[in-house]
Every structure is written in C-alpha cells, then in structure tokens.
Design a protein around this motif. Structure first.
Motif, mmCIF file in Angstrom:
data_model
loop_
_atom_site.group_PDB
_atom_site.id
_atom_site.type_symbol
_atom_site.label_atom_id
_atom_site.label_comp_id
_atom_site.label_asym_id
_atom_site.label_seq_id
_atom_site.Cartn_x
_atom_site.Cartn_y
_atom_site.Cartn_z
ATOM 1 N N MET A 39 0.825 -1.205 0.000
ATOM 2 C CA MET A 39 0.000 0.000 0.000
ATOM 3 C C MET A 39 0.864 1.262 0.000
ATOM 4 O O MET A 39 0.532 2.246 -0.650
ATOM 5 N N GLU A 40 1.974 1.218 0.726
ATOM 6 C CA GLU A 40 2.849 2.392 0.764
ATOM 7 C C GLU A 40 3.457 2.664 -0.609
ATOM 8 O O GLU A 40 3.550 3.821 -1.034
ATOM 9 N N ALA A 41 3.874 1.612 -1.294
ATOM 10 C CA ALA A 41 4.468 1.789 -2.626
ATOM 11 C C ALA A 41 3.442 2.324 -3.616
ATOM 12 O O ALA A 41 3.739 3.214 -4.423
ATOM 13 N N LEU A 42 2.218 1.801 -3.556
ATOM 14 C CA LEU A 42 1.157 2.274 -4.446
ATOM 15 C C LEU A 42 0.823 3.731 -4.150
ATOM 16 O O LEU A 42 0.678 4.548 -5.068
ATOM 17 N N ASP A 43 0.728 4.062 -2.879
ATOM 18 C CA ASP A 43 0.404 5.439 -2.492
ATOM 19 C C ASP A 43 1.500 6.407 -2.944
ATOM 20 O O ASP A 43 1.215 7.510 -3.409
ATOM 21 N N LYS A 44 2.736 5.978 -2.826
ATOM 22 C CA LYS A 44 3.855 6.831 -3.228
ATOM 23 C C LYS A 44 3.812 7.111 -4.726
ATOM 24 O O LYS A 44 3.999 8.261 -5.163
ATOM 25 N N ARG A 45 3.545 6.087 -5.517
ATOM 26 C CA ARG A 45 3.485 6.288 -6.961
ATOM 27 C C ARG A 45 2.278 7.139 -7.354
ATOM 28 O O ARG A 45 2.362 7.996 -8.230
ATOM 29 N N ALA A 46 1.142 6.905 -6.698
ATOM 30 C CA ALA A 46 -0.064 7.665 -7.024
ATOM 31 C C ALA A 46 0.103 9.141 -6.706
ATOM 32 O O ALA A 46 -0.509 10.002 -7.341
ATOM 33 N N ALA A 47 0.930 9.453 -5.704
ATOM 34 C CA ALA A 47 1.151 10.845 -5.319
ATOM 35 C C ALA A 47 2.134 11.560 -6.228
ATOM 36 O O ALA A 47 2.179 12.794 -6.255
ATOM 37 N N SER A 48 2.909 10.784 -7.004
ATOM 38 C CA SER A 48 3.971 11.409 -7.790
ATOM 39 C C SER A 48 3.788 11.301 -9.298
ATOM 40 O O SER A 48 4.504 11.947 -10.051
ATOM 41 N N GLU A 49 2.836 10.474 -9.752
ATOM 42 C CA GLU A 49 2.652 10.298 -11.194
ATOM 43 C C GLU A 49 1.201 9.936 -11.504
ATOM 44 O O GLU A 49 0.428 9.609 -10.613
ATOM 45 N N THR A 50 0.848 10.012 -12.766
ATOM 46 C CA THR A 50 -0.483 9.609 -13.203
ATOM 47 C C THR A 50 -0.493 8.110 -13.468
ATOM 48 O O THR A 50 0.246 7.624 -14.313
ATOM 49 N N LEU A 51 -1.313 7.399 -12.727
ATOM 50 C CA LEU A 51 -1.387 5.947 -12.860
ATOM 51 C C LEU A 51 -2.592 5.546 -13.709
ATOM 52 O O LEU A 51 -3.552 6.292 -13.843
ATOM 53 N N THR A 52 -2.532 4.335 -14.254
ATOM 54 C CA THR A 52 -3.651 3.755 -14.988
ATOM 55 C C THR A 52 -4.095 2.493 -14.266
ATOM 56 O O THR A 52 -3.268 1.645 -13.924
ATOM 57 N N ALA A 53 -5.395 2.386 -14.012
ATOM 58 C CA ALA A 53 -5.953 1.223 -13.316
ATOM 59 C C ALA A 53 -7.188 0.740 -14.050
ATOM 60 O O ALA A 53 -7.834 1.502 -14.780
ATOM 61 N N TYR A 54 -7.528 -0.539 -13.836
ATOM 62 C CA TYR A 54 -8.720 -1.069 -14.506
ATOM 63 C C TYR A 54 -9.527 -1.951 -13.584
ATOM 64 O O TYR A 54 -9.027 -2.491 -12.594
ATOM 65 N N ILE A 55 -10.812 -2.083 -13.936
ATOM 66 C CA ILE A 55 -11.710 -3.065 -13.340
ATOM 67 C C ILE A 55 -12.466 -3.717 -14.495
ATOM 68 O O ILE A 55 -12.894 -3.035 -15.425
ATOM 69 N N GLY A 56 -12.631 -5.024 -14.429
ATOM 70 C CA GLY A 56 -13.324 -5.751 -15.485
ATOM 71 C C GLY A 56 -14.777 -6.021 -15.127
ATOM 72 O O GLY A 56 -15.110 -6.269 -13.968
ATOM 73 N N PHE A 57 -15.631 -5.975 -16.142
ATOM 74 C CA PHE A 57 -17.068 -6.212 -15.972
ATOM 75 C C PHE A 57 -17.537 -7.153 -17.074
ATOM 76 O O PHE A 57 -17.540 -6.788 -18.250
ATOM 77 N N ASP A 58 -17.916 -8.365 -16.692
ATOM 78 C CA ASP A 58 -18.424 -9.302 -17.696
ATOM 79 C C ASP A 58 -19.834 -8.914 -18.131
ATOM 80 O O ASP A 58 -20.600 -8.312 -17.364
ATOM 81 N N ALA A 59 -20.164 -9.281 -19.364
ATOM 82 C CA ALA A 59 -21.435 -8.854 -19.979
ATOM 83 C C ALA A 59 -22.516 -9.909 -19.766
ATOM 84 O O ALA A 59 -22.998 -10.530 -20.699
ATOM 85 N N THR A 60 -22.923 -10.098 -18.506
ATOM 86 C CA THR A 60 -23.915 -11.130 -18.188
ATOM 87 C C THR A 60 -25.342 -10.597 -18.177
ATOM 88 O O THR A 60 -26.290 -11.373 -18.044
ATOM 89 N N ALA A 61 -25.533 -9.281 -18.302
ATOM 90 C CA ALA A 61 -26.873 -8.680 -18.338
ATOM 91 C C ALA A 61 -26.789 -7.386 -19.133
ATOM 92 O O ALA A 61 -25.693 -6.906 -19.458
ATOM 93 N N THR A 62 -27.939 -6.800 -19.434
ATOM 94 C CA THR A 62 -27.955 -5.576 -20.253
ATOM 95 C C THR A 62 -27.692 -4.320 -19.436
ATOM 96 O O THR A 62 -27.639 -3.227 -19.988
ATOM 97 N N SER A 63 -27.528 -4.464 -18.132
ATOM 98 C CA SER A 63 -27.207 -3.328 -17.274
ATOM 99 C C SER A 63 -26.425 -3.835 -16.073
ATOM 100 O O SER A 63 -26.568 -4.996 -15.672
ATOM 101 N N LEU A 64 -25.570 -2.990 -15.529
ATOM 102 C CA LEU A 64 -24.995 -3.276 -14.223
ATOM 103 C C LEU A 64 -26.039 -2.947 -13.163
ATOM 104 O O LEU A 64 -27.006 -2.245 -13.421
ATOM 105 N N HIS A 65 -25.840 -3.453 -11.935
ATOM 106 C CA HIS A 65 -26.779 -3.142 -10.860
ATOM 107 C C HIS A 65 -26.027 -2.519 -9.686
ATOM 108 O O HIS A 65 -24.799 -2.347 -9.728
#
Length: 426
Positions: free
Chosen positions: A1-27
């Motif tokens: 967590m400390e390493a992630l926080d340090k990088r997030a404070a000093s540079e622009t990071l890219t992160a993702y979350i995946g969402f499978d298409a099991t329905a026509t809308s998220l809930h």
C-alpha cells in the motif's frame, strides 16, 4: 500500500476493473467498483473500464456452484451496449492523460492462438496453485462439477492484466475481494513476463558485448532485471452487505439496475431511501460526493431525523447516476406520495381499460407487473401479514380489483408503508 500510495502521489497511474457482460445493465452491487474508478479519475489518474466480451464467453466460476449459462455473441454484444450506458454518468471518456478508456477483452482473447497462448503463458501457472483458489477449491469441496472451460477463466483474466499493462501502461487492477485470486494471478503473470523480457534484453546486451568487446555494466543490468514487486498492483474491496447481512443491489423485487430503462429513477431513489439506519453513514461515504464533515453530521442524526439523512442519501446517489433533475423529481414524487398521499404519474404503473377492469382484475396481477411482488405466493404472505394495501387499506383476503376501487381513474397499490405503484384506467 505504501508503494502504491507513493506512486499515485507522484505520477499519473492507470488502473482497470473488469465487468463481464452477463446482463444488459450493471446493478447497484457493482456501484462500489464504479465509484472506485470515479474517484481514481477525480484524483488525477486514468481509469479503464474493461468490458468482458471475451471472458463472458467462458464464464467466471467465482462464487458459483454450477457453470454460468453460455451466451451467444449477439446476447453478449447486446449486453455490452447496455452496460456502456451505466458508466457514462460517472466517467469522462476521451484522449486526455486522465480520460477514461473503455476496451473489450474480446479484441485480444478471440485472436489468441490456443497452443501459442499455452506455450507462452501456461508455463507461469501451476495446477497445484490454481487448485488453492477459492473459485476452484469451494466448487471441488462441494463436489460440484467444474468444466475445463471455466478453469481457463483464471488464465484469461490474468492475461487481460498483462495485455492492458503492455497496451496502456496499466499498473493496478481493482475489484471485489472475491476476485483476489484472479487479481494475484494477473500481478504475478505481469511480473514474470516483465522479468523474462528484461532478462532477454540483458542476455542480448551481454552477447553484444562479447561480440563487440564493448564495456557492459553487468551490476546495473542485473539489478534492473530483479523486478520490484511494486511495479504492478492489485487492490480489492470487501464485498458489500447491509447491516442486516443482505447482499447489496438485490431486493425482493429483483436487481437494482443502473440503467433507467430497466429501473426508473424513482425506484432507484426509493431503494436508497429504504437504507437501514445503521448503513446511512457508510452509504453516504461510499456512494455520494458530499463533504465528509456533512456526512458526519448526517449520520449523527437519530430518531425520526435519520429519515432526513436517508432522503439526502437517496437524492445524492440518484443525482450521480440519473442527474440532479431526475433525482429532485423522484424526491418530490416521494414527498407527495408519502407525505401528502397524492396519486402521481411517476410511480410504477399498470394500465388497464375501464371495460377490462369492470370485468374484474386478479389482485396479484398489477402487484406483480409493477414489481411490488415477485409471485402470487409472496402476495398471499403479504395479505396474511396485513401489508398488501389497495388505496391505503390493508387487504384481509384475496379479491379482484374492480372499477369501484378507482378514484379519479387511479388505484393506489402498496406493500407496507414504502413500496407503491398505480393502476391507471386508460
């Protein structure tokens, strides 16, 4: 967590979350993940919403006792089109350094040559380790069949992280705690592939030195290939339940969908208005953008005043998704319905002709069609409890609705004090 926080404070990071298409809308159960992407962007970073067009073809075995129903390509594409709508109110998409990106993992997963994929990436996974992950272990402990197709899901999700890392410099995968095993696999795959690439570069440089006789900084290069664990990260959130232990995003009437064509802004507002007293502060923190000192003030209210905090919660959450105007309209509809007893046109409505109603309408039909109950059996239980009401009067037995029940062309249906709908004559 400390390493992630340090990088997030000093540079622009890219992160993702995946969402499978099991329905026509998220809930609403997916809202915590959407809010993670929202705040990631709001604090100066770039989020990726990964659409699982490819992984949906396999089906995530996590938390399931049986294989998910396999969807056709047309079903998946239709679901993807609907899910994209769920993100529009929360993320700003574009080409800027912190603009969100939406990508579909089918773009690369369906292009993989299976034998090449196994040779290049299968060597980084051991069956011994994969059998320890909850998604696999729990299924085996329950003696529920797990297909080889599902078993491959773990590799595919890990490969997603590697692909996003190489394409977009993504260094963080986020998700619910049930995805921890899959996320760890992705982290390890990224690290190992990076290490192999760096070692390959090292070997080529060393070979070049041997061939040309040039100086070669061996110590510096060896340190370069000792990959630091902080280069890629995984971050999970606990799976959310209410204070009474219920799963977020589910009601007796079904899922709390995010898309307005599947759940009206009014019904969405009402879901949050019915938040349990003990959850108000937590929900305000997680799902609104109110200042924390205001959240602290609202959650300190008690007695009847906690209802004021619930109304603010409902309005703020609805405004983020459906816009301020829709949220205020839903709030006003609730006020008129519950505080003034007015019959309005913004509640779930079942329409019927005067002639059809004169012939008699089965009591459970409009309750089912407007989503107040899921079955006739549920309606019978509500009658027994005195909770099923017509025009504010509790029913004591089953009967048909007739034209005599209509007041100015409207019949008001209720379950208890908080769930309402209308039968309207047309």
């Amino acid at each position: 967590m400390e390493a992630l926080d340090k990088r997030a404070a000093s540079e622009t990071l890219t992160a993702y979350i995946g969402f499978d298409a099991t329905a026509t809308s998220l809930h609403a159960g997916s809202l915590i993940q959407i809010m993670m992407l929202y705040w990631f962007q709001q604090t100066g970073h770039r989020p990726i919403a990964l659409m699982g067009g490819g992984t949906t073809k396999v089906g995530d075995p996590t938390g399931k006792d049986a294989q998910r129903k396999l969807l056709t390509d047309d079903d998946i594409n239709n679901n993807l089109a609907g899910i994209r709508k769920s993100f529009a109110p929360f993320l700003s998409f574009g080409d800027g350094p912190t603009d969100a990106i939406m990508v579909n993992n089918d773009d690369w997963l369906s292009q993989l040559k299976y034998v090449d994929f196994l040779r290049d990436y299968g060597i980084h996974f051991t069956i011994n380790r994969m059998l320890t992950f909850d998604s696999v272990k729990l299924r085996l402990e329950r003696e529920s069949p797990m297909t080889f197709l599902e078993f491959n899901y773990i590799l595919m999700q890990a490969y997603d992280y590697l692909e996003l890392n190489q394409r977009y410099g993504c260094v963080l995968q986020m998700g619910g705690s049930d995805q921890w095993g899959n996320i760890v696999n992705g982290v390890e795959l990224c690290r190992r592939v990076m290490a192999l690439k760096k070692k390959d570069a090292y070997d080529k440089a060393k070979l070049s030195q041997n061939l040309t006789g040039t100086d070669f900084p061996v110590a510096e290069t060896e340190e370069m290939i000792n990959l630091d664990e902080s280069e890629v990260f995984g971050l999970t959130t606990p799976l959310l339940t209410t204070a009474s232990g219920k799963k977020m995003g589910k009601t007796e009437g079904g899922a709390v969908w995010l898309n307005a064509d599947q759940l009206s802004p009014y019904d969405y507002w009402q879901y949050w208005r019915n938040t349990e007293d003990a959850d108000v502060g937590r929900m305000l923190r997680l799902f609104t953008v109110l200042p924390l000192d205001e959240v602290a003030r609202l959650e300190s209210l008690d007695g009847a005043e906690i209802n004021d905090a619930k109304k603010i919660l409902a309005t703020e959450v609805t405004a983020l998704l459906h816009g301020r105007a829709a949220a205020e309209e839903a709030s006003e509809t609730a006020r008129r319905t519950f505080e003034e007893g007015a019959s309005t046109g913004n509640l779930p409505t079942y329409e019927i002709s005067s002639d059809a109603l004169a012939a008699g309408l089965a009591i459970y039909t409009p309750f089912r069609e407007t989503g107040l109950i899921g079955s006739n059996g549920e309606g019978r239980r509500h009658i027994k409890a005195g909770a099923l009401k017509v025009n504010g009067t509790a029913l004591t037995e089953e009967r048909e609705l007739t034209g005599a029940d209509a007041v100015d062309g409207v019949i008001k249906l209720s379950i208890g004090k908080k769930k309402h709908a209308l039968v309207r004559l047309v």
